[in-house]
Design an enzyme around this catalytic site. Structure first.
Site, mmCIF file in Angstrom:
data_model
loop_
_atom_site.group_PDB
_atom_site.id
_atom_site.type_symbol
_atom_site.label_atom_id
_atom_site.label_comp_id
_atom_site.label_asym_id
_atom_site.label_seq_id
_atom_site.Cartn_x
_atom_site.Cartn_y
_atom_site.Cartn_z
ATOM 1 N N GLU A 215 3.960 4.188 6.116
ATOM 2 C CA GLU A 215 2.766 3.345 5.976
ATOM 3 C C GLU A 215 1.673 4.159 5.283
ATOM 4 O OE1 GLU A 215 1.208 0.811 5.626
ATOM 5 O OE2 GLU A 215 1.173 -0.544 7.320
ATOM 6 N N ASP A 216 0.878 3.503 4.466
ATOM 7 C CA ASP A 216 -0.249 4.183 3.832
ATOM 8 C C ASP A 216 -1.348 4.483 4.839
ATOM 9 O OD1 ASP A 216 -0.693 1.490 4.182
ATOM 10 O OD2 ASP A 216 -1.563 1.138 2.209
ATOM 11 N N ARG B 169 -5.631 0.688 -6.582
ATOM 12 C CA ARG B 169 -4.458 1.398 -6.037
ATOM 13 C C ARG B 169 -4.057 2.593 -6.887
ATOM 14 N NH1 ARG B 169 -2.183 -1.907 -2.046
ATOM 15 N NH2 ARG B 169 -2.278 -4.140 -2.416
ATOM 16 N N PHE C 173 -13.788 2.415 4.967
ATOM 17 C CA PHE C 173 -12.899 1.664 4.090
ATOM 18 C C PHE C 173 -12.587 2.536 2.886
ATOM 19 C CE2 PHE C 173 -11.695 -1.237 0.731
ATOM 20 C CZ PHE C 173 -10.682 -1.925 1.370
ATOM 21 N N GLY D 146 0.768 -1.244 0.000
ATOM 22 C CA GLY D 146 0.000 0.000 0.000
ATOM 23 C C GLY D 146 0.798 1.292 0.000
HETATM 24 P P1 5GP Z 1 -3.659 -2.716 10.625
HETATM 25 O O1 5GP Z 1 -2.673 -3.801 10.886
HETATM 26 O O2 5GP Z 1 -3.238 -1.369 11.167
HETATM 27 O O3 5GP Z 1 -5.031 -3.104 11.107
HETATM 28 O O4 5GP Z 1 -3.833 -2.601 9.075
HETATM 29 C C1 5GP Z 1 -2.877 -2.018 8.296
HETATM 30 C C2 5GP Z 1 -3.006 -2.414 6.854
HETATM 31 O O5 5GP Z 1 -4.351 -2.736 6.508
HETATM 32 C C3 5GP Z 1 -2.621 -1.242 5.988
HETATM 33 O O6 5GP Z 1 -1.270 -1.279 5.660
HETATM 34 C C4 5GP Z 1 -3.498 -1.433 4.770
HETATM 35 O O7 5GP Z 1 -2.842 -2.235 3.826
HETATM 36 C C5 5GP Z 1 -4.707 -2.171 5.275
HETATM 37 N N1 5GP Z 1 -5.869 -1.260 5.494
HETATM 38 C C6 5GP Z 1 -6.327 -0.766 6.656
HETATM 39 N N2 5GP Z 1 -7.410 0.026 6.470
HETATM 40 C C7 5GP Z 1 -7.632 0.046 5.137
HETATM 41 C C8 5GP Z 1 -8.593 0.723 4.305
HETATM 42 O O8 5GP Z 1 -9.500 1.472 4.729
HETATM 43 N N3 5GP Z 1 -8.477 0.509 2.976
HETATM 44 C C9 5GP Z 1 -7.521 -0.306 2.441
HETATM 45 N N4 5GP Z 1 -7.527 -0.432 1.122
HETATM 46 N N5 5GP Z 1 -6.599 -0.955 3.183
HETATM 47 C C10 5GP Z 1 -6.648 -0.775 4.519
#
Ligand code: 5GP
Length: 187
Positions: A109-110, A175, A162, A55
């Site tokens: 991080e995205d 993306r 989301f 991401g």
């Molecule tokens: P975490 O481990 O913090 O729960 O999730 C991190 C990863 O989940 C991010 O690097 C990303 O790839 C994905 N992610 C979390 N929220 C979203 C979202 O709203 N949209 C998308 N496309 N990916 C997300």
């Protein structure tokens, strides 16, 4: 931050519709702001940016081009998301190496959602004894966050939506949109 005038058309990614959340001009300003802070904080240092694939590849490339101090970049690949839900298990698909030791690391991080992926990366990084570790993330879902680390450079706090675009995908697609879109189940 939602654009109201001009009513931009929704986009379709696979089976879902998404509406505009943040335009690329606003994204650009936010990234510029983060780069400016990093320039000030890392004067005289040579930080190693660590982008989290997949991401963060677009945010990382934009950020690097706006940072004007000397720096280096490397990438790791961690994965936790399946479809639209953040998973409990983190897969390390491309790992860390010795280049980390003694370096000032800025994780790129995205989006930080539950924070689980980042917490795992922090734990893994420790073994390589970096000089310092900070985090730059473009979007931060404060309400979904379950960890307790600090996000040093946060682009934008968003509700528990989301989102796709600007490197973020829905099942591998979406993306490439330069703007960020939010899921709209009413469309
Ligand atoms: P975490 O481990 O913090 O729960 O999730 C991190 C990863 O989940 C991010 O690097 C990303 O790839 C994905 N992610 C979390 N929220 C979203 C979202 O709203 N949209 C998308 N496309 N990916 C997300």
């Amino acid at each position: 931050m939602v654009s109201t005038n001009g009513k931009p058309a929704p986009i379709k990614v696979r089976d879902k519709f998404f509406r505009l959340y943040l335009e690329k001009e606003q994204i650009d300003r936010i990234v510029g702001g983060i780069a400016g802070r990093i320039d000030m904080d890392y004067q005289g240092k040579l930080p190693l940016f660590l982008g989290v694939l997949n991401g963060a590849f677009i945010f990382a490339s934009d950020l690097l081009r706006k940072v004007s101090i000397p720096c280096e970049i490397s990438f790791v690949k961690y994965s936790s998301y399946q479809g639209m839900a953040s998973g409990e298990k983190i897969n390390r698909l491309l790992g860390l190496n010795e280049t980390i030791r003694g370096r000032d690391i800025i994780i790129v991080e995205d989006i930080v959602d539950t924070g689980l992926t980042m917490a795992q990366l922090f734990a893994d990084l420790k073994a390589y004894e970096p000089a310092s570790v900070k985090v730059a993330c473009f979007c931060f879902k404060k309400d979904a966050f379950r960890e307790n680390f600090t996000i040093d450079y946060c682009g934008l706090e968003i509700p528990d939506l989301f989102v796709v675009g600007y490197g973020l995908d829905y099942d591998g697609a979406g993306r490439n949109f330069p703007d960020i879109y939010q899921l709209d189940e009413t469309l």
